[in-house]
Structures are given as C-alpha cells and as structure tokens.
Write an enzyme that holds these catalytic residues in place. Structure first.
Site, PDB file in Angstrom:
ATOM      1  CG  ASN A   1     -55.010  45.832   8.725  1.00 53.67           C
ATOM      2  OD1 ASN A   1     -55.222  46.009   7.538  1.00 53.67           O
ATOM      3  ND2 ASN A   1     -53.880  45.300   9.185  1.00 53.67           N
TER       4      ASN A   1
ATOM      5  CE  LYS B   1     -67.048  27.993  14.732  1.00 53.92           C
ATOM      6  NZ  LYS B   1     -68.419  27.556  14.664  1.00 53.92           N
TER       7      LYS B   1
ATOM      8  CG  ASP C   1     -41.306  48.033  12.693  1.00 55.64           C
ATOM      9  OD1 ASP C   1     -41.208  47.949  11.453  1.00 55.64           O
ATOM     10  OD2 ASP C   1     -41.673  49.060  13.291  1.00 55.64           O
ATOM     11  CB  ILE C   2     -41.517  43.895   8.219  1.00 49.20           C
ATOM     12  CG1 ILE C   2     -42.356  42.758   8.825  1.00 49.20           C
ATOM     13  CG2 ILE C   2     -40.789  43.418   6.971  1.00 49.20           C
ATOM     14  CD1 ILE C   2     -43.529  42.298   7.963  1.00 49.20           C
TER      15      ILE C   2
ATOM     16  CG  PHE D   1     -46.853  54.076   3.156  1.00 51.39           C
ATOM     17  CD1 PHE D   1     -47.680  55.019   2.557  1.00 51.39           C
ATOM     18  CD2 PHE D   1     -46.049  53.294   2.354  1.00 51.39           C
ATOM     19  CE1 PHE D   1     -47.700  55.161   1.186  1.00 51.39           C
ATOM     20  CE2 PHE D   1     -46.062  53.435   0.981  1.00 51.39           C
ATOM     21  CZ  PHE D   1     -46.894  54.371   0.394  1.00 51.39           C
TER      22      PHE D   1
ATOM     23  CE  LYS E   1     -45.651  55.475  13.047  1.00 50.98           C
ATOM     24  NZ  LYS E   1     -46.998  55.326  12.493  1.00 50.98           N
TER      25      LYS E   1
ATOM     26  CE  LYS F   1     -41.848  51.962  11.971  1.00 47.83           C
ATOM     27  NZ  LYS F   1     -42.877  50.959  11.762  1.00 47.83           N
TER      28      LYS F   1
HETATM   29  N1  CTP Z   1     -44.508  48.217   9.532  1.00 47.01           N
HETATM   30  C1  CTP Z   1     -43.854  47.006   9.416  1.00 47.01           C
HETATM   31  N2  CTP Z   1     -43.978  46.069  10.390  1.00 47.01           N
HETATM   32  C2  CTP Z   1     -44.750  46.304  11.465  1.00 47.01           C
HETATM   33  C3  CTP Z   1     -45.440  47.529  11.586  1.00 47.01           C
HETATM   34  C4  CTP Z   1     -45.298  48.460  10.581  1.00 47.01           C
HETATM   35  O1  CTP Z   1     -43.158  46.794   8.415  1.00 47.01           O
HETATM   36  N3  CTP Z   1     -44.870  45.356  12.392  1.00 47.01           N
HETATM   37  C5  CTP Z   1     -44.293  49.221   8.493  1.00 47.01           C
HETATM   38  C6  CTP Z   1     -45.538  49.591   7.708  1.00 47.01           C
HETATM   39  O2  CTP Z   1     -45.628  48.814   6.527  1.00 47.01           O
HETATM   40  C7  CTP Z   1     -45.269  51.054   7.395  1.00 47.01           C
HETATM   41  C8  CTP Z   1     -44.475  51.552   8.579  1.00 47.01           C
HETATM   42  O3  CTP Z   1     -43.888  50.393   9.159  1.00 47.01           O
HETATM   43  O4  CTP Z   1     -44.434  51.205   6.263  1.00 47.01           O
HETATM   44  C9  CTP Z   1     -45.277  52.280   9.627  1.00 47.01           C
HETATM   45  O5  CTP Z   1     -46.453  51.561   9.937  1.00 47.01           O
HETATM   46  P1  CTP Z   1     -47.546  52.194  10.916  1.00 47.01           P
HETATM   47  O6  CTP Z   1     -48.632  51.207  11.092  1.00 47.01           O
HETATM   48  O7  CTP Z   1     -47.884  53.575  10.469  1.00 47.01           O
HETATM   49  O8  CTP Z   1     -46.723  52.409  12.236  1.00 47.01           O
HETATM   50  P2  CTP Z   1     -46.284  51.482  13.388  1.00 47.01           P
HETATM   51  O9  CTP Z   1     -44.793  51.307  13.283  1.00 47.01           O
HETATM   52  O10 CTP Z   1     -47.107  50.245  13.430  1.00 47.01           O
HETATM   53  O11 CTP Z   1     -46.566  52.430  14.626  1.00 47.01           O
HETATM   54  P3  CTP Z   1     -47.984  52.897  15.249  1.00 47.01           P
HETATM   55  O12 CTP Z   1     -48.943  51.753  15.033  1.00 47.01           O
HETATM   56  O13 CTP Z   1     -47.642  53.117  16.677  1.00 47.01           O
HETATM   57  O14 CTP Z   1     -48.373  54.143  14.556  1.00 47.01           O
END
Ligand code: CTP
Length: 413
Positions: A212, A291, A308-309, A326, A340, A344
């Site tokens: 990303n 590859k 989801d950490i 975030f 969120k 979370k």
């Molecule tokens: N995050 C995380 N682990 C993941 C996904 C997200 O720790 N697998 C954390 C990100 O570091 C951020 C927060 O969760 O602090 C929200 O991340 P975001 O990408 O905005 O949201 P998602 O939970 O991935 O939800 P969505 O993609 O549906 O918006």
C-alpha cells in the site's frame, strides 16, 4: 519546518575538526526547519571552515572573538547565554569537550557555555583514538553528569585513515537530538511507547508483493514526538520512505503477521501503544515459492484476512495501558472512526482523510479528527503531521495521569 524549531535561537558552535565543513549543511537544515541560527567559530573551527560560508547559510554574522572590534551587540555573550534556547556544538572536538568539562573560559564559546543555563548538545567528531582516550571519555562522562547531551559520534572511515567511532553523526540525527533537547515537555519520561508504522508487503512470490501507499511520515512524526516528551520508543515498521529517528529502537518487518508477532512480544512492556501502520488487511493464501512465470491466462489470487493488530491489543491491554489507532477514511470520517474506536476497544482514534492531495499517504498534512470514548470529536482541520502527533499525545495525557499507573519500566523491574 518542524514546530519544535519554530523561532528557537540555536547557538551553533563549530570547533576544530575536519568535519567542520559539514556545519554549513547542518546550519542550513536548522534554518530551513525554522530555527534562528547564531554561528560561532572557534580558532580551531576557523582553520577548517570559512566564516563567509557560515554567514551565507545562516544570514547572520559569525561570532569569532571575545573582544570583537565590530562591537556587534550579538557578541554580548551574557545576553546570548540568557536568550539562546540551545547550544549545539557540532562538530565538537576533544579540546572543546575538555575545556567545557573543566570550566575553562578562554574564548567566546567556552565563556558563554559557562554563562548559559540553556541545554547543551555536543556532536563529537575526532580521531578514534582521541575519542576513546580515557581523558576524553572522562570528560564526556563529567559533562553528561551535569546534564549535557551527546549525539554520536558515528562509526566508519575517518579522514585520518582509521576505522571506528569518531565520525560526526549524520545531520538528521543531530537535528532530531536538537529537537529533543529543545523540548521542555518531559511528560513521557520513564514511559515506554510502542508504535507501528509504514506499510506491509504481502508476498505473491519471491519477487512480487501486494502493498500500500503508506510513506511512514505519520509514524515518524509520532516517534519523534514521543522522543521529544522523553519516552523510550520502539517502532515496529513495515517498508516506508520516511527515515525513522535514530534514538528509537527500530524493529523491521514486511508482512502483517510479522508485525503482529513483533507487537505481541513487546506489548506488555509498553505504557502506550499507537497503531499508525497501514496494516495489510489480507495476505495471499499460498504465495508461490518460485518466481511465477508469465502466462497468457487469467491469474487469480486467493486472499485471506490478516489479524487486526490494533483490535487484538485493545482487548489485551491492562488497566492504565493506552491504545491509540488511526482510521484512514475517504468519507463519513467521524462515523467510521467511532465504530473502529468502539470495536477495537481503543482509548483514542485519529480519523484522517486519505486519497486527497493534501491529506493521506505521503503528504505532510492530514485532515483529521480526534475521538475518545464518550467525548465530542475534536476537529483538527488540515494540520501538519508533526502538530497532529503533538495533539495526539496531548489528548492522551489526561488518561495517562488519570490511570495513575506506574510506568511499565518500574512495574517490570
Ligand atoms: N489495524 C491493525 N491491523 C489491521 C488493520 C488495521 O492494527 N489488520 C489498525 C491500523 O493501524 C489503524 C486502525 O487499525 O490504527 C484502523 O485501520 P484502517 O485501515 O483505517 O481500518 P481497518 O480496521 O483496516 O478497516 P477498513 O479497512 O474496513 O476501513
């Protein structure tokens, strides 16, 4: 420009070392960052760099002598000693360290160092043997015991042909140490802050990945702000462009699973966890071991969800431990972020717009809102990432003190 440098007067003492030529670059970067730089050349420093060069980059006359016939009011050393926000001695020779350690006042710089109560930061640069000499080491220890700060030296090939410690450390490390020295906020002293930052690379095969656009700029700003407030900082970072501050402990990972494992191993020891990484929500179910060869048929990848950490840490945190996340959104910023925050189990979430030219990945600014449970969202508007990092720590400060918890270091001891 960093808000911590804005309008701060820094006396830059340039002493007798071959690295003195690098002081021009340093002065220029300090000025660019918003500081007012007052250059001072010692007799030794003047052997290696010209006053005209330092005057050119700082736009201010160089102070050379104690009794300057030009009678420039800036040479009034007591006035400068009182008003300076920081004395930065870079490069600092073995001689200036010895003189400062023993209170010798035989030129403008050493006299003013005695007169000032501003923080003093030395960036040593000298031959390895001179640096390692017990006299120099004792002088450094003495200066440190009185509160002087040091950054570097770096290690490597020295101009004298030796290899070892003694190189003037890189300019970014000096700038970061100067920022920390300028900060009067020590609210996170003794606290451990764990931060995730950057992107993830999820492998498709040994040479390709799904990634990303995270640049790591927001993570860097948070790391720097935590250091400025006196915290001990560990950053678990995926691939990123923005350089990370030298004073942080850096754990490098690629995938979300590696990031999760690294965070889990360090989470209990932290007081504050900040999830600033753009974690990959999915990984390739079965990455190829070799590859993949080009074929003219459709190639379908099966993606499986990553953990989801932030949510896992939100559930795991003990009373008094703080977890911040975030929410990167393209619309309905506050509503998505509220969801969120609750889901979370975070103490604070920073909603930010992504995908515009002034907010999101790679930009220096964010359009942001700060949300805490049970309170109205705080709209920050378009804000620099450094300022936003400061707002985040300001917003969690009451929770940290309300928790009345001993810092993790004390508890684990
Ligand atoms: N995050 C995380 N682990 C993941 C996904 C997200 O720790 N697998 C954390 C990100 O570091 C951020 C927060 O969760 O602090 C929200 O991340 P975001 O990408 O905005 O949201 P998602 O939970 O991935 O939800 P969505 O993609 O549906 O918006």
């Amino acid at each position: 420009m960093h808000p911590g440098f804005r309008d701060q007067e820094i006396v830059l003492g340039v002493t007798g070392s071959i690295a003195a030529y690098k002081a021009c670059e340093l002065a220029s970067r300090l000025k660019e960052a918003g500081a007012k730089v007052l250059p001072v050349l010692t007799r030794g420093g003047a052997e290696f760099v010209g006053a005209a060069a330092l005057e050119g980059v700082t736009g201010r006359p160089v102070i050379r002598h104690m009794f300057d016939p030009a009678q420039n009011p800036e040479i009034e050393h007591i006035a400068v000693a009182r008003r300076a926000a920081l004395f930065l001695i870079a490069p600092a020779s073995a001689n200036i360290l010895a003189k400062a350690a023993h209170g010798i006042a035989d030129d403008w710089l050493t006299t003013t160092l005695l007169a000032t109560r501003a923080p003093v930061l030395f960036a040593p640069a000298m031959n390895t043997q001179m640096y390692l000499h017990p006299a120099t080491q004792a002088n450094i220890a003495l200066l440190q015991s009185r509160g002087a700060r040091f950054v570097g030296p770096g290690e490597g090939n020295l101009a004298c042909g030796e290899v070892g410690p003694g190189r003037l450390i890189d300019t970014p490390a000096i700038l970061e140490a100067a920022l920390c020295a300028l900060s009067t906020d020590r609210s996170l002293a003794g606290r451990r802050v764990l931060i995730t930052s950057g992107a993830n690379h999820e492998p498709i095969d040994p040479v390709r990945f799904i990634g990303n656009r995270s640049s790591g700029k927001m993570g860097r700003a948070i790391v720097l702000e935590a250091l400025r407030r006196g915290a001990e900082v560990t950053v678990v970072t995926g691939p990123h462009e923005a350089p990370l501050p030298h004073a942080a402990q850096v754990v490098r990972v690629d995938t979300a699973a590696q990031m999760h494992e690294a965070v889990e191993a360090r989470f209990d020891a932290c007081d504050i966890f900040i999830a600033a990484a753009a974690v990959a929500d999915y990984r390739v179910e079965s990455p190829e071991t070799d590859k993949r060869k080009r074929q003219d048929s459709v190639y379908t990848l099966t993606l499986v969800p990553n953990a989801d950490i932030a949510a896992a840490m939100g559930v795991r945190k003990r009373p008094g431990q703080i977890a911040v996340g975030f929410a990167a959104e393209t619309r309905d910023f506050v509503a998505h972020a509220q969801d969120k925050l609750a889901r979370k189990k975070l103490d604070l979430i920073c909603a930010n717009e992504v995908g515009t030219t002034d907010s999101g990945f790679g930009t220096d600014t964010h359009r942001a809102w700060l949300l805490t449970p049970g309170a109205e969202p705080l709209e920050c508007g378009l804000i620099g990432k450094d300022d936003l990092a400061a707002r985040i720590f300001d917003a969690i400060a009451p929770r940290l003190s309300a928790a009345g918890d001993a810092p993790a270091q004390t508890r684990l001891a």
